[in-house]
Design a protein around this motif. Structure first.
Motif, mmCIF file in Angstrom:
data_model
loop_
_atom_site.group_PDB
_atom_site.id
_atom_site.type_symbol
_atom_site.label_atom_id
_atom_site.label_comp_id
_atom_site.label_asym_id
_atom_site.label_seq_id
_atom_site.Cartn_x
_atom_site.Cartn_y
_atom_site.Cartn_z
ATOM 1 N N ILE A 133 12.185 3.129 1.085
ATOM 2 C CA ILE A 133 11.120 3.800 0.323
ATOM 3 C C ILE A 133 11.342 5.310 0.449
ATOM 4 C CG2 ILE A 133 8.637 3.913 -0.131
ATOM 5 C CD1 ILE A 133 8.281 1.407 1.526
ATOM 6 N N PRO A 134 12.213 5.869 -0.365
ATOM 7 C CA PRO A 134 12.574 7.289 -0.224
ATOM 8 C C PRO A 134 11.416 8.248 -0.457
ATOM 9 C CG PRO A 134 13.486 6.346 -2.246
ATOM 10 C CD PRO A 134 12.957 5.198 -1.441
ATOM 11 N N ARG A 136 2.513 12.916 -8.948
ATOM 12 C CA ARG A 136 1.358 13.713 -9.362
ATOM 13 C C ARG A 136 1.133 14.845 -8.358
ATOM 14 N NH1 ARG A 136 -2.658 8.586 -10.688
ATOM 15 N NH2 ARG A 136 -1.030 7.208 -11.504
ATOM 16 N N LYS A 137 -0.029 14.829 -7.690
ATOM 17 C CA LYS A 137 -0.374 15.922 -6.784
ATOM 18 C C LYS A 137 0.262 15.795 -5.408
ATOM 19 C CE LYS A 137 -4.825 17.659 -8.469
ATOM 20 N NZ LYS A 137 -6.215 17.952 -8.074
ATOM 21 N N CYS A 138 0.529 14.570 -4.981
ATOM 22 C CA CYS A 138 0.941 14.342 -3.599
ATOM 23 C C CYS A 138 2.290 14.974 -3.292
ATOM 24 C CB CYS A 138 0.999 12.843 -3.314
ATOM 25 S SG CYS A 138 1.489 12.447 -1.623
ATOM 26 N N LYS A 139 2.324 15.787 -2.237
ATOM 27 C CA LYS A 139 3.558 16.448 -1.805
ATOM 28 C C LYS A 139 4.143 15.801 -0.560
ATOM 29 C CE LYS A 139 3.127 19.470 -5.081
ATOM 30 N NZ LYS A 139 4.012 19.380 -6.273
ATOM 31 N N LEU A 140 3.272 15.207 0.253
ATOM 32 C CA LEU A 140 3.732 14.556 1.477
ATOM 33 C C LEU A 140 3.130 13.159 1.577
ATOM 34 C CD1 LEU A 140 3.444 17.331 4.232
ATOM 35 C CD2 LEU A 140 5.538 16.437 3.205
ATOM 36 N N LEU A 141 3.989 12.170 1.825
ATOM 37 C CA LEU A 141 3.542 10.805 2.078
ATOM 38 C C LEU A 141 4.007 10.418 3.473
ATOM 39 C CD1 LEU A 141 2.307 8.110 1.260
ATOM 40 C CD2 LEU A 141 4.483 7.503 0.168
ATOM 41 N N ILE A 142 3.037 10.134 4.346
ATOM 42 C CA ILE A 142 3.323 9.869 5.760
ATOM 43 C C ILE A 142 2.873 8.456 6.113
ATOM 44 C CG2 ILE A 142 2.855 10.592 8.133
ATOM 45 C CD1 ILE A 142 2.249 13.397 6.967
ATOM 46 N N VAL A 143 3.723 7.730 6.809
ATOM 47 C CA VAL A 143 3.401 6.366 7.239
ATOM 48 C C VAL A 143 3.232 6.358 8.756
ATOM 49 C CG1 VAL A 143 4.167 3.967 7.329
ATOM 50 C CG2 VAL A 143 4.651 5.352 5.299
ATOM 51 N N THR A 144 2.090 5.868 9.221
ATOM 52 C CA THR A 144 1.810 5.771 10.653
ATOM 53 C C THR A 144 1.493 4.320 11.008
ATOM 54 O OG1 THR A 144 -0.567 6.165 10.375
ATOM 55 C CG2 THR A 144 0.833 8.101 10.620
ATOM 56 N N GLY A 145 1.289 4.056 12.295
ATOM 57 C CA GLY A 145 0.814 2.750 12.720
ATOM 58 C C GLY A 145 1.895 1.776 13.133
ATOM 59 N N SER A 165 0.825 -1.214 0.000
ATOM 60 C CA SER A 165 0.000 0.000 0.000
ATOM 61 C C SER A 165 0.858 1.262 0.000
ATOM 62 C CB SER A 165 -0.926 0.007 1.221
ATOM 63 O OG SER A 165 -1.878 -1.028 1.142
ATOM 64 N N ILE A 166 1.957 1.232 0.762
ATOM 65 C CA ILE A 166 2.873 2.386 0.766
ATOM 66 C C ILE A 166 3.459 2.602 -0.617
ATOM 67 C CG2 ILE A 166 5.022 3.323 1.706
ATOM 68 C CD1 ILE A 166 4.435 1.649 4.249
ATOM 69 N N LEU A 167 3.884 1.523 -1.252
ATOM 70 C CA LEU A 167 4.470 1.627 -2.598
ATOM 71 C C LEU A 167 3.437 2.132 -3.607
ATOM 72 C CD1 LEU A 167 6.568 -1.673 -2.675
ATOM 73 C CD2 LEU A 167 7.429 0.674 -2.491
ATOM 74 N N GLU A 168 2.193 1.672 -3.446
ATOM 75 C CA GLU A 168 1.128 2.138 -4.338
ATOM 76 C C GLU A 168 0.894 3.631 -4.165
ATOM 77 O OE1 GLU A 168 -3.640 1.353 -5.162
ATOM 78 O OE2 GLU A 168 -2.507 0.001 -3.851
ATOM 79 N N MET A 169 0.856 4.082 -2.913
ATOM 80 C CA MET A 169 0.648 5.505 -2.640
ATOM 81 C C MET A 169 1.868 6.334 -3.063
ATOM 82 S SD MET A 169 -2.417 5.761 -1.578
ATOM 83 C CE MET A 169 -2.828 4.289 -2.541
ATOM 84 N N ALA A 170 3.053 5.718 -3.033
ATOM 85 C CA ALA A 170 4.271 6.431 -3.432
ATOM 86 C C ALA A 170 4.219 6.865 -4.892
ATOM 87 C CB ALA A 170 5.492 5.554 -3.184
ATOM 88 N N GLU A 171 3.469 6.145 -5.690
ATOM 89 C CA GLU A 171 3.342 6.510 -7.103
ATOM 90 C C GLU A 171 2.664 7.866 -7.283
ATOM 91 O OE1 GLU A 171 1.436 3.394 -9.226
ATOM 92 O OE2 GLU A 171 2.903 1.852 -8.648
ATOM 93 N N TYR A 172 1.838 8.243 -6.311
ATOM 94 C CA TYR A 172 1.150 9.526 -6.408
ATOM 95 C C TYR A 172 2.093 10.708 -6.149
ATOM 96 C CZ TYR A 172 -3.202 6.888 -6.547
ATOM 97 O OH TYR A 172 -4.219 6.026 -6.905
ATOM 98 N N LYS A 173 3.304 10.409 -5.660
ATOM 99 C CA LYS A 173 4.291 11.485 -5.472
ATOM 100 C C LYS A 173 4.701 12.094 -6.814
ATOM 101 C CE LYS A 173 6.093 12.797 -2.222
ATOM 102 N NZ LYS A 173 7.156 12.345 -1.348
#
Length: 452
Positions: free
Chosen positions: A94-95, A71-80, A61-69
């Motif tokens: 995962i830079p 596009r519009k995504c400026k910040l990708l935050i991992v919690t939990g 899921s993190i890698l999938e969301m990383a693809e949005y970097k």
């Protein structure tokens, strides 16, 4: 930067509550919430790190969301839990991840985002770990943003765990068992009721221990009685009750309180005394059978769900046969089975002999085939019976409504598909007669159009 945030919530219902707390914190700070990650400027992935399969799902899921970097995504935050468990590895491998927030940081998510948004130099200098927040229950006082309108809501009554089972990493990630104050819980239950929640689901790693740390005695029954006074709450469901702490007071409360659904999720894990001891469990096969007999005698219509682990280190054919025969004898209404996952940092990691993957999978299939036969028989016994059903929505075909009776917990159990001549409101109750069985799901029709 625009304040448009998307959250991906993974794992158990306890994690979902944490995600909803973050949504509430961010909405209060005027962040816009979106369900479309492709349209988000900030994406939070609230991860699970309990076992290998959960870790894999979280990483994907993190890698999938990383693809949005791109596009519009400026910040990708991992919690939990994954963030707490593998913080350094996430940042290194995962830079695209801009920050890792530990399990104590949920209530601070807005200030963390503000810092990241303003301090680009800190990001470039790799100051991206936010782990200095203590694990406590104070963050749960924050106003939650309920993520569904299905008529139910989870209510976390404690954080952490003291059971220290030898296969489990939760105590090291979430800290010791910490009960919330009863008045804080009942206040949140009142807020949930005002938001249209009819079914409150009490959750913790072990709800039966509630109050032992804070009040020096078990307080679950007292808590149930306080929540029962809230007019809008119609159902109270308990997840999860460790068998060793289910006592006469709790059994009696479930039996006589009309708001407590006659359903218990009891994580038993095994039935062999040898394996139970190796797992760090305090019970025995004799204890388990006595408890199950007591529950069924006092509450004849009770539905019991459990989870099992097969292939634990040292589990031989004799141990597995004990477990298999136990499942066959007990005829559980609901049952989930996992193969043992060897987790670093747990005592079981070093136990020998470790069981081959093929053997573990074979044992899982044997139990699941047995349970499938039990489930079919159980479902057939429900034909032509009428149940009060909480309406949750409409099926994809647009013909059937979907919902649950007291016998089904959300997200983990089957559903009831049913037709109605009149439109029904989501989150309301209606009476449904069961007419057919489709695999694990039930099919029926409304017999009483008046919603409760």
């Amino acid at each position: 930067m625009k304040k448009k945030i998307g959250i991906v919530s993974l794992g158990c219902p306890k994690n979902l509550v944490d995600s909803e707390i973050m949504l509430g914190v961010l909405k209060k700070e005027d962040y816009e919430i979106t369900n479309d990650e492709s349209d988000a400027n900030i994406i939070i992935v609230n991860t699970c790190g309990f076992i290998e399969s959960a870790v894999e799902e979280s990483i994907n899921s993190i890698l999938e969301m990383a693809e949005y970097k791109q596009r519009k995504c400026k910040l990708l935050i991992v919690t939990g839990c994954l963030a707490e468990r593998y913080k350094d590895q996430i940042l290194k491998e995962i830079p695209e991840v801009d920050a890792v927030v530990g399990t104590g940081g949920y209530g601070h998510i807005a200030e963390i985002i503000e810092k990241l948004s303003k301090d680009e130099e800190a990001i470039s200098q790799d100051k991206r770990l936010f782990l200095d927040y203590e694990n406590d229950v104070e963050y749960l006082k924050g106003e939650r943003l309920i993520s569904s309108n299905k008529g139910y809501g989870y209510l976390k009554i404690a954080e952490g765990c003291d059971n220290c089972c030898t296969y489990c990493v939760i105590p090291s990630l979430r800290g010791p068992y910490t009960s919330r104050k009863m008045e804080d819980i009942t206040s949140e239950a009142e807020q949930l009721a005002k938001q249209g929640v009819k079914e409150v689901i009490l959750i913790a790693q072990d709800v039966t221990r509630y109050g032992m740390d804070l009040y020096k005695q078990k307080k679950l029954v007292d808590l149930i009685r306080e929540i029962s006074k809230i007019e809008g709450i119609k159902w109270i469901r308990l997840l999860y009750c460790y068998p060793e702490e289910i006592d006469e007071n709790l059994i009696e409360e479930i039996a006589v309180n009309p708001k407590v659904v006659k359903y218990l999720d009891i994580p038993i894990q095994h039935a062999s005394d040898k394996i139970l001891k190796a797992m760090g469990r305090r019970g025995t096969l004799e204890n388990l059978e006595a408890l199950l007999d007591k529950l069924r005698n006092r509450i004849p219509d009770i539905v019991i769900r459990t989870t099992l682990i097969v292939g634990f280190p040292g589990e031989d054919e004799k141990d597995f046969k004990i477990l298999y025969n136990f499942v066959k004898k007990q005829q559980f209404d609901r049952l989930g089975v996992f193969t043992y996952s060897r987790e670093e940092g747990t005592p079981a990691y070093h136990m020998k002999p470790q069981i081959k993957k093929s053997v573990k999978e074979s044992r899982l299939n044997d139990i699941m085939q047995l349970q499938k036969e039990i489930a079919i028989e159980k479902n057939n016994a429900r034909l032509n019976k009428v149940y009060s059903v909480l309406v949750e929505g409409v099926a994809e075909d647009g013909i059937f409504y979907i919902g649950r009776s007291y016998a089904e917990a959300p997200d983990i159990d089957s559903l009831i598909y049913f037709t109605s001549e009149e439109p029904l409101e989501f989150g309301s109750f209606t009476e449904v007669r069961v007419l057919n069985v489709d695999e694990y799901d039930l099919v029926g029709e409304v017999v009483n159009e008046s919603s409760k």
